[in-house]
Enzyme design. Structure first.
Site, mmCIF file in Angstrom:
data_model
loop_
_atom_site.group_PDB
_atom_site.id
_atom_site.type_symbol
_atom_site.label_atom_id
_atom_site.label_comp_id
_atom_site.label_asym_id
_atom_site.label_seq_id
_atom_site.Cartn_x
_atom_site.Cartn_y
_atom_site.Cartn_z
ATOM 1 N N ALA A 17 19.559 -21.253 -14.032
ATOM 2 C CA ALA A 17 20.125 -22.599 -14.109
ATOM 3 C C ALA A 17 20.888 -22.745 -15.412
ATOM 4 C CB ALA A 17 19.022 -23.647 -14.007
ATOM 5 N N ASP A 40 14.247 -20.859 -13.076
ATOM 6 C CA ASP A 40 14.743 -20.519 -14.412
ATOM 7 C C ASP A 40 13.606 -20.694 -15.399
ATOM 8 O OD1 ASP A 40 17.936 -20.706 -15.902
ATOM 9 O OD2 ASP A 40 16.072 -20.422 -16.997
ATOM 10 N N LEU A 49 25.006 -26.949 -24.545
ATOM 11 C CA LEU A 49 25.520 -28.246 -24.110
ATOM 12 C C LEU A 49 27.024 -28.279 -23.848
ATOM 13 C CD1 LEU A 49 23.389 -30.586 -26.394
ATOM 14 C CD2 LEU A 49 22.897 -29.837 -24.076
ATOM 15 N N ASN A 50 27.787 -27.392 -24.471
ATOM 16 C CA ASN A 50 29.234 -27.469 -24.277
ATOM 17 C C ASN A 50 29.664 -26.970 -22.907
ATOM 18 O OD1 ASN A 50 29.026 -24.634 -24.638
ATOM 19 N ND2 ASN A 50 31.163 -24.604 -25.266
ATOM 20 N N ASN A 110 20.837 -11.273 -17.431
ATOM 21 C CA ASN A 110 20.354 -9.970 -17.881
ATOM 22 C C ASN A 110 20.122 -8.998 -16.741
ATOM 23 O OD1 ASN A 110 17.212 -9.672 -17.364
ATOM 24 N ND2 ASN A 110 17.695 -11.822 -17.768
ATOM 25 N N CYS A 165 19.094 7.796 -37.470
ATOM 26 C CA CYS A 165 19.626 8.121 -38.796
ATOM 27 C C CYS A 165 20.890 7.317 -39.112
ATOM 28 C CB CYS A 165 19.879 9.618 -38.936
ATOM 29 S SG CYS A 165 20.885 10.274 -37.617
#
Ligand SMILES: [Zn+2]
Lengths: 642, 321
Positions: A17, A40, A49-50, A110, A165
């Site tokens: 969602a 969800d 929110l955007n 995902n 490494c």
């Protein structure tokens, strides 16, 4: 509109969602769907929110699934929406649960969850409409068992990994510094002390000093905080670099790093730096900020080495003075502002040491936080396309189903490009029953290694069960007898060839996930030696559809560093927005080929760093389809006029 | 940085999109003023997105009452059993949009679109009209062109499972990044009237059939003095007759405008929500792309078509140049 009855009678499951999910739920409701279930596990965050337009500031912290339901019911109160604030991998969502739906619509972020849902849809024989977006790119695909390829028929590029490494000794990119700061330093200082950590791995034999360095991170009794913080700083940015420099071999073909000590950067300043008690008292640890404390305002600014050092000390101090209780069980979270500040500062100081350009907090957060770059319009377009495909599926019109790519720049005039779905891959271990082959040293590898490196991480199984012939070797579940649990725990520590039902070369084991109803047969092939650089798992799985990772080249020659690294943690996962991004990497090569009109280009790509085994064929098919355009249109018109 | 930085609040809220298009673009977006007339499903999708993305201001125009059909495609207006007489579509949408993003100034302009003079449009950077008559499209477009400043003009229309976007950026110059240099590019856009006056024969081969079909229906509604979308199956024979006349005049093969396509446009004039979403969002996106991302690819010129039946979203350049 004849599709109305198909829509009205349908029961659909939405998984996710979030960005796509909000748009999808809205469009489903407007299109007349009456019975929608939505899973969800997430709660709402400010940065949602955007684009996740069903959510408001006042909803921050609440369940996405539940708030999305309420928001849609406000304009469509007549319909039924059932929210589940839960993980789709929970055992409640089993094959029987999936069987009740006419179609499943994924709006996930995902790979893991996508694979899981793919398997349940295959087991329950429910069509799946899958989607993904990154920035201005997006795609919708349709997966119908036996008719089209499943989600896992094609290689899913592996998350990038780096030899340890590169991270501990020879970083060459900013991302290496971020991984070091986040997965090593942050974890060492604030995380679980019992976790293996390669922070002190050195490039040469330094047994004597490593004994000593074990204690560096422990705050001594009665040790003044300033002393402690300075000691850590000098150790990780100064002494550690110094001792790495002592290995001449490493720096033959590389720029030498510069050790950085507190005295060189801050002189006496940190002592005068006042005390953190003057920061406003707050119970909300997420409000603590080293930036605010230091008067730094713009997260877009790139701080100097000095500023980074000050942020480092201030963040460290705030953690130790205000969040003492959490220390020892913290793990990095991109929404933990103080943690982001600390990681940014530490990564930048390390970058300065290695002559790597510094980055702003904003950029560092993006790299560290596994943030998927998202634009609301792409999500909404993709959601519209999902509904269009779902309706075709519900009308049993699977022949007209398309995979659709949403592009940033037009290719052959198209911004939305439909492509005929591919047939199932006969060699896919998920949707066909092709056995896998595992090359492993059966006298050295333990069952635990196979479970962790193969069954869980590569095959993506959630509740695995491993059998050999008639013998049960391993099982996960809630309702197991105690003695069985003990038995399995003992098996985990045994070498394959010494298990009660010995696994040796030439035998076959069966790995099964009861929840996913997925069974894989694995033929075992014994092999004595493995290359530590190229085969860090110490075993190799064939017939498994994940593309090899790309990044390892630049450090392939630094084998001199290997002695010190332990094989169990010889690679470090790098957080990129891999799932959604990487699918699109494949897509882009395909599209580029079409746009440039030369198919040759693709082979260049597949010979380059990222091998994309089957992509050539796919891109060709896309290209052919795109060229076909007149035929396709006539076809569709015929259908339509009927 | 021009001395004007985004506030902390803005940076937090727009975090994900700034990662796509950068801070400068976000700042430019927050300074643009937009006018939208005709608030059916497609325009509403557009509005939702530019408000979320953070434009400076949005002015809405649609005096129609919020009746059953208008509500059916509108997710901005809360459902109320006693609906009716409680304000215009624009007013009701305005309330919801304000709530979407308190940082954007949303307001209503009452009145008939055709009565707005040239001066009215000067306040805006972008004018979007949806579900309008041919006459209104031409006239608003001309008014925008009369202004000394450049006002981008868009039309957005959705009928059944397909639709069209038209863009007029007038004389548009933009920076384009080539391998290691930035070149200044110029694009000359025709007005709506100029574009549709181009003889069909001279258009590029394989232009989307939807382009011709939309012109036929638009012309039909204009001649018959219908409101946009006010057609039914009974009109089909006359629409087909008009198609034949137009094809003859333009010496275009009638098969370029199939009966089946005309039938869809004439019979089910309602917007199909998933298609509205695709079109409305595509227009918002084209707007974002132009406003926000200069130097990355070319802006759209000048029509976009989407048809759910074949699934293609196609850009067509219909201009004389
Ligand atoms: Zn498969």
């Amino acid at each position: 509109m004849e599709h109305l009855s198909a829509i009205k009678g349908a029961k659909v499951l939405m998984v996710g969602a979030g960005g796509i999910g909000c748009e999808l739920l809205k469009t489903l409701a407007l299109s007349g769907f009456q019975d929608i279930h939505i899973i969800d596990m997430d709660t709402i965050e400010v940065s949602n929110l955007n684009r996740q337009f069903l959510f408001r500031q006042s909803h921050v912290g609440q369940s996405k699934a539940k708030v999305a339901r309420e928001a849609v019911l406000r304009f469509r109160p007549q319909i039924s929406i059932t929210p589940y604030h839960a993980n789709v991998k929970d055992s409640d969502f089993n094959v029987d649960f999936f069987k009740q739906f006419s179609v499943v619509l994924n709006g996930l972020d995902n790979l893991d969850a996508r694979r899981h849902v793919n398997r349940l849809c295959l087991a329950a024989d429910v069509p799946l409409v899958e989607s993904g977006t990154t920035g201005f790119l997006g795609q919708v695909t349709v997966h119908i068992k036996g008719r089209t390829e499943c989600y896992e028929c094609q290689p899913k590029p592996a998350p990038k990994t780096y030899p340890v490494c590169t991270i501990t000794s020879t970083p060459s990119k900013f991302v290496h510094c971020i991984v070091w700061a986040k997965d090593l330093l942050f974890a060492k200082l604030f995380g679980d002390k019992n976790q293996d950590n390669d922070l002190n791995v050195r490039s040469n034999d330094s047994a004597s000093s490593s004994d000593h360095s074990e204690d560096v991170f422990e705050r001594k009794k009665d040790e003044d905080f300033e002393q402690y913080a300075k000691r850590i700083y000098d150790h990780v940015f100064g002494h550690n670099i110094e001792s790495a420099l002592s290995n001449e071999e490493t720096w033959k073909n590389r720029n030498k790093p510069r050790p950085i000590y507190v005295k060189d950067v801050l002189s006496d300043e940190i002592q005068q730096n006042g005390n953190v008690d003057k920061t406003p008292a707050t119970d909300n640890s997420s409000m603590l900020s080293a930036m605010a404390y230091l008067g730094l305002k713009n997260p877009q600014d790139i701080w100097s080495l000095k500023e980074n050092s000050r942020v480092f000390f201030a963040a460290l101090k705030l953690f130790f003075s205000k969040r003492q209780k959490e220390i020892g069980n913290l793990s990095f979270d991109k929404d933990d502002h103080l943690a982001v500040e600390f990681v940014t500062a530490a990564a930048n100081i390390r970058a300065a040491s290695f002559g790597i350009p510094l980055h702003s907090l904003f950029e560092a957060k993006g790299i560290a936080g596994n943030i998927v770059h998202a634009v609301a319009t792409t999500n909404a377009i993709i959601a519209g396309l999902i509904v269009i495909e779902a309706i075709k599926v519900l009308q049993n019109d699977s022949k007209s189903c398309r995979m659709t790519y949403c592009l940033e720049h037009p290719s052959r005039k198209m911004l939305l490009m439909p492509v005929e779905p591919f047939e199932p891959n006969k060699a896919c271990y998920v949707c066909s029953e092709t056995p896998l082959v595992l090359e492993v040293n059966t006298h050295r590898a333990k069952l635990r290694d196979v479970v962790e490196k193969i069954v869980t991480s590569k095959l993506g199984m959630n509740l695995p069960l491993i059998t050999h012939g008639s013998g049960l070797l391993y099982e996960v579940g809630d309702d197991l007898e105690e003695d069985m649990v003990a038995n399995y725990a003992a098996n985990l520590e045994k070498v394959l060839s010494e298990l009660p039902y010995a696994i040796t070369g030439g035998t076959m084991i069966q790995v099964e996930d009861l929840q996913q109803e997925l069974v894989c047969n694995i033929n075992i092939k014994h092999r004595e030696e493995f290359d530590e650089e190229k085969e860090p798992d110490g075993m190799v799985l064939h017939g498994w559809t994940q593309a090899p990772a790309a990044e390892n080249k630049d450090t392939a020659t630094s084998s001199s560093n290997n002695g010190a690294s332990t094989s169990s943690t010889s690679t470090t996962l790098v957080p990129t927005d891999m799932e959604e991004d990487d699918e699109l990497t494949i897509l882009e090569t395909g599209i580029e080929t079409i746009a440039a009109g030369k198919k040759r280009k693709l082979s260049d790509v597949s010979n380059s760093e990222t091998p994309i085994p089957t992509d050539d064929k796919r891109a060709k098919k896309i290209a052919e389809h795109a060229e076909d355009d007149v035929v396709v249109m006539l076809d569709d018109e015929k259908k339509n006029s009927r | 940085m021009n001395g004007e930085e985004l506030t902390e609040q803005e940076t937090a809220l727009y975090d994900r999109q700034i990662r796509v298009w950068g801070v400068d673009a976000q700042r430019r977006l927050s300074k643009s003023h937009v006018f939208v007339s005709g608030l059916k499903g497609t325009a509403v999708e557009f509005c939702k997105n530019i408000v979320l993305a953070g434009v400076g201001s949005l002015v809405l125009n649609d005096d129609n009452p919020a009746t059953g059909e208008a509500l059916a495609a509108n997710f901005l207006i809360p459902f109320d059993e006693n609906m009716g007489g409680e304000g215009s579509l624009a007013e009701l949408c305005c309330d919801s949009l304000k709530d979407f993003n308190p940082m954007v100034h949303v307001s209503v302009e009452k009145g008939d679109l055709s009565t707005f003079g040239v001066d009215f449009f000067e306040k805006f950077d972008v004018v979007v009209i949806s579900c309008c008559s041919l006459a209104a499209k031409k006239s608003v477009n001309e008014k925008c062109r009369k202004l000394s400043k450049r006002v981008a003009f868009y039309t957005v229309d959705c009928r059944d499972s397909c639709g069209e976007i038209f863009v007029d950026l007038q004389n548009y110059s933009y920076a384009k990044k080539k391998v290691d240099e930035t070149v200044q590019c110029q694009l000359q856009y025709p007005s709506f009237e100029e574009a549709i006056a181009i003889p069909w024969r001279s258009l590029p081969r394989r232009v989307a059939k939807l382009y011709f079909a939309m012109r036929v229906v638009e012309r039909f509604e204009d001649v018959e003095k219908r409101r946009p979308g006010e057609t039914s199956i009974a009109d089909l024979p006359n629409v087909m007759k008009l198609r034949n006349e137009l094809c003859l005049a333009h010496s275009l093969n009638e098969s370029q405008i199939p009966d089946s396509l005309l039938e869809r446009l004439v019979v089910s004039t309602k917007e199909f929500p998933p298609v509205s979403a695709v079109l409305g969002e595509s227009s918002a996106r084209l707007f974002e792309v132009i406003k926000a991302i200069s130097g990355k690819g070319d802006p759209l010129k000048n029509f976009f078509f989407f048809d759910a039946v074949d699934g293609k979203g196609v850009i067509e350049d219909i201009s004389t140049s």
